[in-house]
Design an enzyme around this catalytic site. Structure first.
Site, mmCIF file in Angstrom:
data_model
loop_
_atom_site.group_PDB
_atom_site.id
_atom_site.type_symbol
_atom_site.label_atom_id
_atom_site.label_comp_id
_atom_site.label_asym_id
_atom_site.label_seq_id
_atom_site.Cartn_x
_atom_site.Cartn_y
_atom_site.Cartn_z
ATOM 1 N N THR A 1 0.631 4.836 1.249
ATOM 2 C CA THR A 1 0.470 5.637 2.050
ATOM 3 C C THR A 1 1.038 4.892 3.420
ATOM 4 O O THR A 1 1.155 4.290 3.973
ATOM 5 C CB THR A 1 -1.188 6.248 1.779
ATOM 6 O OG1 THR A 1 -1.305 7.018 1.055
ATOM 7 C CG2 THR A 1 -0.656 7.998 3.564
ATOM 8 N N ASP B 1 0.810 -1.013 0.012
ATOM 9 C CA ASP B 1 -0.394 0.213 0.084
ATOM 10 C C ASP B 1 0.755 1.570 0.172
ATOM 11 O O ASP B 1 2.089 1.181 0.752
ATOM 12 C CB ASP B 1 -1.290 -0.172 1.162
ATOM 13 C CG ASP B 1 -1.779 1.258 1.311
ATOM 14 O OD1 ASP B 1 -3.021 0.936 0.300
ATOM 15 O OD2 ASP B 1 -1.086 2.490 2.334
ATOM 16 N N ASP C 1 -0.651 -0.015 6.651
ATOM 17 C CA ASP C 1 -0.543 0.560 7.726
ATOM 18 C C ASP C 1 -1.932 1.339 8.377
ATOM 19 O O ASP C 1 -1.992 1.446 9.345
ATOM 20 C CB ASP C 1 0.098 1.725 7.544
ATOM 21 C CG ASP C 1 0.049 3.070 6.837
ATOM 22 O OD1 ASP C 1 -0.490 2.869 5.866
ATOM 23 O OD2 ASP C 1 0.540 3.600 7.702
#
Length: 554
Positions: A253, A251, A450
């Site tokens: 970001t 992912d 995250d």
């Protein structure tokens, strides 16, 4: 060996503490009770094994040495080792051959053979053989086997030993039959006692009871090394799967980027009203998204105070919808432009191309079908991102990136990192679908994220890794590995650790097979024609102990 038991106990307690909320208290209590029982049985077996080994060394100097050994061995097999028999019987009824069955069979043969030799020693003297007893071997096998059960009791453990036992037992039986036939062919009927002695000796020495320790010991070493790298491995299965991974999916970001975005530009499409920013601040304060946090921070620095909203709703993966003084407002990704049928002017479109081409994320703010503002937010790539991607690709791993950003932003970031395959405009469901499609292609997928939007993808990945300085609780709970540091350079090291752990397993298995193969050859009588040497209790004990020492010192 006591240090190993302490480490296992500590690991088990940590697991139960971490997962107490996700398991029923009754099941946890029952599990702990069974674990404590196994640990006590293993410790008790070792307490008997040590004096038995010492007694076997000085047997010739001890009156009734064989009988004393027998009395020490009986409680071990009848009481301490009973779990090996019960579990072996359960598996046998299901048609399975497991380590418990192999250990139970080996220690039973050693004990029964010793009983016969204790009460009928003359039989072997008459045929020119030494009537050895193997009580110490029976107890030592029990002790190692119980220790293996303690290790294998750890959750999410791999049972490579059980799979290998299904191969070893038939092979062992075939070797025993072959040895018996060879003795008869070369020695005639007079060699029947020697053939029988050799066959029994093979079953005694061939059982690799430490096989049940191979995987857990290697995994515990790997987990310990990972902890020193500030990586928490919650599921030991991750260590094996990482070495077999085909694709790493990031992912964007918070994993490839710093996760601390800042607002760099405001583009107002409408005549700006002061309360617009108040509504925007109130909406973004209710979001956990890092872009929303950046906008909230920027507005607060301007001295803006949040408006009192009538309604506030999270639009999963898209943004927020709020109601203020009977008017509907929204803020989030460009998907909301389609949902609200918003027109984007050519001037704003040109500005967007410029900002997105620089890799900035774009947040849209509107009222009903009107676009009020466009906010450009920049999140710097981590300094180690490019090097990490290159290092992983050098390990023959494919790299993919998922992001909620638009095509141009995603393409820019992917281009900077040399990532060919990426998915823009990814909602949580899209991320999960992407992972499952890779798995349907037969790929072993590692997912790294995250945020709450990554949970679905993390849950279905073969290996899930939570990374970032402050990953949310839901993400941590669903992942197999938690990287407590946001340093991407630890990621290739984690893959390297996995490969090292697998090599250690194979190395331990190899040497264990070598030790027991030597024991089998001697038990079969390969040295007997020249040196008159057959298997002795001390040699059998040495083979078993060498297997254990190899594991402990590797």
């Amino acid at each position: 060996m006591s240090n190993i038991l302490k480490k296992v106990c500590s690991a088990q307690k940590q697991y139960c503490a971490e997962h107490a909320d996700s398991m029923e208290s009754g099941n946890v209590e029952e599990r702990n009770r069974h674990y404590r029982s196994l640990k006590m049985q293993a410790a008790g077996a070792w307490l008997f094994a040590v004096p038995l080994l010492l007694l076997s060394i000085f047997r010739d100097h001890v009156t009734y040495g064989n009988e004393i050994q027998m009395l020490l061995a009986i409680p071990v097999l009848l009481f301490l080792g009973v779990s090996l028999y019960t579990d072996a019987w359960k598996q046998f009824r299901m048609g399975r051959i497991t380590m418990d069955m192999l250990i139970a069979f080996s220690m039973s043969v050693a004990f029964l053979f010793s009983l016969f030799n204790t009460f009928f020693p003359d039989y072997w003297y008459e045929v020119g053989l030494q009537p050895h007893v193997y009580y110490e071997v029976a107890v030592l096998t029990t002790a190692v086997g119980l220790t293996g059960k303690v290790f294998r009791f750890l959750p999410d453990e791999l049972h490579d030993g059980d799979r290998m036992a299904g191969i070893i037992f038939p092979v062992l039986t075939g070797i025993a039959i072959l040895v018996f036939v060879i003795w008869i062919l070369f020695g005639g009927m007079e060699a029947v006692p020697h053939a029988l002695y050799s066959v029994i000796s093979i079953f005694i020495v061939a059982c690799p009871c430490a096989l049940g320790l191979v995987t857990p010991v290697a995994l515990m070493r790997g987990i310990g090394k990972a902890a020193r790298m500030h990586i928490l491995i919650k599921d030991s299965l991750a260590l094996e799967r990482l070495s077999k991974a085909d694709i790493v999916v990031f992912d964007k970001t918070g994993t490839l980027t710093e996760g601390h975005p800042t607002v760099i530009a405001w583009l107002w499409a409408q005549c700006q009203e002061e309360y617009f920013k108040e509504v925007l601040l109130a909406a973004e304060m209710n979001s956990t998204n890092s872009l929303a946090t950046a906008i909230s921070t920027a507005l607060r620095e301007e001295g803006i105070t949040p408006a009192r909203l009538d309604v506030c709703e999270v639009l999963k993966g898209k943004g927020m919808r709020v109601v203020y003084k009977d008017a509907e407002y929204w803020v989030g990704s460009h998907k909301l432009l389609k949902d609200y049928h918003v027109y984007l002017s050519d001037v704003l479109g040109d500005m967007l191309v410029e900002y997105e081409s620089e890799g900035n994320s774009i947040v849209y703010f509107g009222r009903k079908n009107e676009l009020l503002a466009i906010i450009a937010v920049k999140d710097q790539l981590k300094a180690a991102a490019l090097g990490t991607v290159r290092e992983l690709r050098a390990s023959e791993l494919d790299i993919c990136m998922l992001t909620g950003d638009g095509e141009r932003t995603a393409s820019t970031i992917a281009g900077k990192l040399g990532i060919i395959r990426y998915m823009p405009d990814a909602l949580p469901d899209d991320k999960e679908t992407f992972i499952r499609e890779l798995q349907l292609q037969g790929k072993m997928v590692v997912m790294i994220g995250d945020g709450i939007n990554d949970v679905q993808a993390l849950t279905c990945a073969d290996v899930s890794i939570a990374m970032g300085e402050n990953p949310d609780d839901a993400t941590v709970e669903k992942t197999m590995v938690v990287m407590k540091s946001s340093d991407l350079q630890s990621l290739p090291k984690l893959f390297g650790l996995s490969r090292h752990t697998l090599r250690l397993m194979h190395q331990n298995s190899f040497w264990m097979v070598i030790y027991h193969l030597i024991g089998v050859l001697i038990a079969a009588g390969i040295l007997y024609p020249v040196y008159g040497i057959l298997l002795t209790p001390m040699l059998a004990a040495i083979v078993i102990l060498l297997s254990c020492v190899t594991l402990i010192r590797s």
